[in-house]
Enzyme design. Structure first.
Site, PDB file in Angstrom:
ATOM      1  N   ASN A  96       2.056   4.255 -38.790  1.00 52.06           N
ATOM      2  CA  ASN A  96       0.692   4.772 -38.823  1.00 52.06           C
ATOM      3  C   ASN A  96       0.456   5.461 -40.161  1.00 52.06           C
ATOM      4  O   ASN A  96       1.372   6.079 -40.712  1.00 52.06           O
ATOM      5  CB  ASN A  96       0.463   5.793 -37.704  1.00 52.06           C
ATOM      6  CG  ASN A  96       0.315   5.148 -36.346  1.00 52.06           C
ATOM      7  OD1 ASN A  96       0.014   3.969 -36.221  1.00 52.06           O
ATOM      8  ND2 ASN A  96       0.532   5.931 -35.302  1.00 52.06           N
ATOM      9  N   ARG A 137       1.990  -0.486 -33.028  1.00 49.72           N
ATOM     10  CA  ARG A 137       3.289  -0.536 -33.713  1.00 49.72           C
ATOM     11  C   ARG A 137       4.370  -1.150 -32.828  1.00 49.72           C
ATOM     12  O   ARG A 137       5.118  -2.023 -33.273  1.00 49.72           O
ATOM     13  CB  ARG A 137       3.706   0.859 -34.180  1.00 49.72           C
ATOM     14  CG  ARG A 137       2.809   1.405 -35.290  1.00 49.72           C
ATOM     15  CD  ARG A 137       3.173   2.818 -35.678  1.00 49.72           C
ATOM     16  NE  ARG A 137       3.038   3.684 -34.511  1.00 49.72           N
ATOM     17  CZ  ARG A 137       3.697   4.826 -34.333  1.00 49.72           C
ATOM     18  NH1 ARG A 137       4.535   5.263 -35.249  1.00 49.72           N
ATOM     19  NH2 ARG A 137       3.515   5.557 -33.245  1.00 49.72           N
TER      20      ARG A 137
END
Length: 95
Positions: free
Chosen positions: A43, A25
């Site tokens: 996520n 990320r």
């Protein structure tokens, strides 16, 4: 969608593989900022990562290609992307 003479693209991608716990990320946000792409990345409970990418079509395509590589520890096995409606997004964030 067109804004001025620039084609704007907006896609939602689901990234599968070893993509959690490997800085995926944060790395995606960093690359997006370099390319001028707006959106978010997060996520999912099933181990995948979801990303919304919006910006100039060429920049979005470049980020989609980068997702296959990801950060050094990632192992991407599949990416599914779909075009979605353009929304009012000003930055790129990790959710």
């Amino acid at each position: 969608m067109q804004q001025g003479a620039v084609m704007v693209a907006c896609v939602r991608c689901l990234i599968d593989g070893r993509v959690q716990g490997v800085w995926f990320r944060a790395s995606t946000r960093e690359r997006a900022m370099e390319l001028g792409v707006r959106g978010w990345v997060r996520n999912l409970p099933d181990g995948r990562v979801e990303a919304l990418l919006q910006g100039e079509a060429e920049a979005v395509e470049a980020l989609k290609q980068w997702l296959w590589q990801g950060p050094a520890l990632a192992e991407v096995v599949d990416i599914q992307c779909e075009t979605v409606a353009v929304s009012e997004i000003q930055t790129f964030e990790v959710r």
